[in-house]
Design a protein around this motif. Structure first.
Motif, PDB file in Angstrom:
ATOM      1  N   THR A   1      15.983 -69.915   4.706  1.00 28.76           N
ATOM      2  CA  THR A   1      15.451 -71.163   4.302  1.00 28.76           C
ATOM      3  C   THR A   1      14.874 -70.802   2.790  1.00 28.76           C
ATOM      4  O   THR A   1      14.946 -71.298   1.568  1.00 28.76           O
ATOM      5  CB  THR A   1      14.570 -72.014   5.031  1.00 28.76           C
ATOM      6  OG1 THR A   1      15.400 -72.474   6.192  1.00 28.76           O
ATOM      7  CG2 THR A   1      14.006 -73.173   4.203  1.00 28.76           C
ATOM      8  N   ALA A   2      14.107 -69.585   2.886  1.00 30.08           N
ATOM      9  CA  ALA A   2      13.251 -69.194   1.783  1.00 30.08           C
ATOM     10  C   ALA A   2      14.021 -68.694   0.798  1.00 30.08           C
ATOM     11  O   ALA A   2      14.015 -69.163  -0.375  1.00 30.08           O
ATOM     12  CB  ALA A   2      12.130 -68.126   2.077  1.00 30.08           C
ATOM     13  N   LEU A   3      15.237 -67.730   0.974  1.00 30.06           N
ATOM     14  CA  LEU A   3      16.028 -67.254   0.185  1.00 30.06           C
ATOM     15  C   LEU A   3      16.956 -68.564  -0.522  1.00 30.06           C
ATOM     16  O   LEU A   3      17.109 -68.443  -1.744  1.00 30.06           O
ATOM     17  CB  LEU A   3      17.199 -66.406   0.751  1.00 30.06           C
ATOM     18  CG  LEU A   3      16.571 -65.025   1.220  1.00 30.06           C
ATOM     19  CD1 LEU A   3      17.502 -64.369   2.150  1.00 30.06           C
ATOM     20  CD2 LEU A   3      16.222 -64.165  -0.051  1.00 30.06           C
ATOM     21  N   ALA A   4      17.271 -69.478   0.291  1.00 28.77           N
ATOM     22  CA  ALA A   4      18.114 -70.574  -0.296  1.00 28.77           C
ATOM     23  C   ALA A   4      17.263 -71.569  -1.214  1.00 28.77           C
ATOM     24  O   ALA A   4      17.574 -71.952  -2.257  1.00 28.77           O
ATOM     25  CB  ALA A   4      18.614 -71.553   1.017  1.00 28.77           C
ATOM     26  N   CYS A   5      16.068 -71.581  -1.077  1.00 26.54           N
ATOM     27  CA  CYS A   5      14.918 -72.350  -1.815  1.00 26.54           C
ATOM     28  C   CYS A   5      14.847 -71.775  -3.260  1.00 26.54           C
ATOM     29  O   CYS A   5      14.908 -72.192  -4.253  1.00 26.54           O
ATOM     30  CB  CYS A   5      13.755 -72.544  -0.950  1.00 26.54           C
ATOM     31  SG  CYS A   5      13.867 -73.987   0.006  1.00 26.54           S
TER      32      CYS A   5
END
Length: 341
Positions: free
Chosen positions: A201-205
């Protein structure tokens, strides 16, 4: 051959009616197969039945716990290099911009729920999932290669992942795609993730942020809820840190250990670092098998323990009440809530 599930979409069964302007995107964590994520999606549908959302699960396919933990370590290393305080941040910025270009291509298409994100994003450089059950042995043999000693993180990530995000590239790109599509539909987004799913999730954001800069107002419509979190708030884009709430049981050893992993920029001696990672993954393998407080079922209230039930109640409140209009919820933003017995 096992069908490709990595990065594909699952939905609750049965599919509930939902409000079109509220969308929940869920990413499962380590050692979670299709059946477990399906259970989790069904449970989230139950918890939000009074105020239903559209629920879409981005499947993070497991290839065994040790491989999943290695993916997590590599994904966290990528995130660490996105911190603005880390040296050589320009190289990390170059990788982030390259991922945004991949996403820019993807969002021009209407992709099926079973689309292979890597093949569509870069058909000439299709890579299978880098980490497989055989990965520990494969990496051990790679460690003997002299040139690895001269690689820094960016070069190592390029060697292992090519043009794709480190860690779990398929679900990372799929989630980034789903975020943009949700924004285009005018939806209020709830990004809900367990364990390794928060790294994804953090990478996608970060990728979506890079794509949409200089616009940042879109982040005001995003809420991040992590249970059994294995990241720090600093791993998220700074604008989203105050729109995030973590739930963690005090005895969740895996979340505590992985969350506090930092200084993952020390790749000047990759052989030593990867050997430590392999040993560390082997140790955590034993821990996860006995750590019921890290399981998704515990946080979703599928355990009879009082703390499990409280966790589910908190998730229900976070997913059904307005964070801005509810002062008690607004005060929790940017917090890691610790569950006791």
């Amino acid at each position: 051959m096992e069908p490709l599930l990595d990065g594909t979409i699952l939905v609750p069964n049965p599919l509930p009616a939902f409000a079109a302007r509220r969308r929940l995107l869920h990413v499962n964590g380590v050692s979670s197969d299709r059946a477990k994520q399906q259970r989790d999606l069904n449970r989230l549908a139950e918890l939000t039945a009074a105020h239903p959302l559209e629920i879409r699960g981005i499947h993070n396919q497991t290839h065994g716990l040790q491989a999943d933990l290695l993916e997590s370590l590599l994904g966290k290393a990528e995130l660490y290099h996105f911190w603005p305080t880390v040296e050589n941040n320009d190289r990390a910025g170059d990788r982030r911009r390259a991922y945004a270009k991949l996403l820019e291509q993807l969002i021009t298409k209407e992709l099926g729920d079973d689309a292979d994100m890597l093949a569509i994003a870069q058909p000439k450089e299709v890579q299978h999932r880098p980490l497989t059950p055989e990965t520990p042995a494969a990496i051990s043999s790679l460690l003997a290669l002299p040139f690895l000693q001269r690689l820094g993180w960016s070069d190592f990530a390029q060697y292992l992942y090519g043009v794709f995000p480190a860690g779990a590239p398929r679900p990372t790109l799929r989630l980034a795609y789903e975020i943009v599509k949700g924004l285009q539909a005018g939806a209020e987004l709830y990004l809900v993730a367990h364990s390794q799913g928060l790294i994804i999730t953090a990478l996608a954001c970060h990728i979506v942020r890079e794509l949409l800069l200089p616009q940042t107002k879109w982040m005001e419509t995003v809420h991040i809820i992590g249970y059994g979190p294995v990241i720090l708030f600093a791993d998220l884009p700074v604008e989203l840190q105050g729109r995030t709430i973590f739930l963690q049981h005090r005895q969740d050893v895996v979340a505590e250990t992985l969350s506090n992993l930092r200084n993952l920029d020390v790749w000047t001696n990759l052989q030593t670092q990867l050997q430590k990672a392999l040993h560390y993954a082997d140790d955590l393998l034993q821990t996860v098998h006995t750590d019921s407080h890290h399981t998704a079922s515990f946080y979703l209230g599928l355990s009879p323990e009082a703390a499990s039930q409280r966790s589910a109640q908190l998730l229900q409140i976070l997913l059904t009440q307005n964070w801005t209009a509810t002062p008690s919820l607004a005060a929790l933003c940017g917090s890691r809530l610790i569950l006791e017995h």
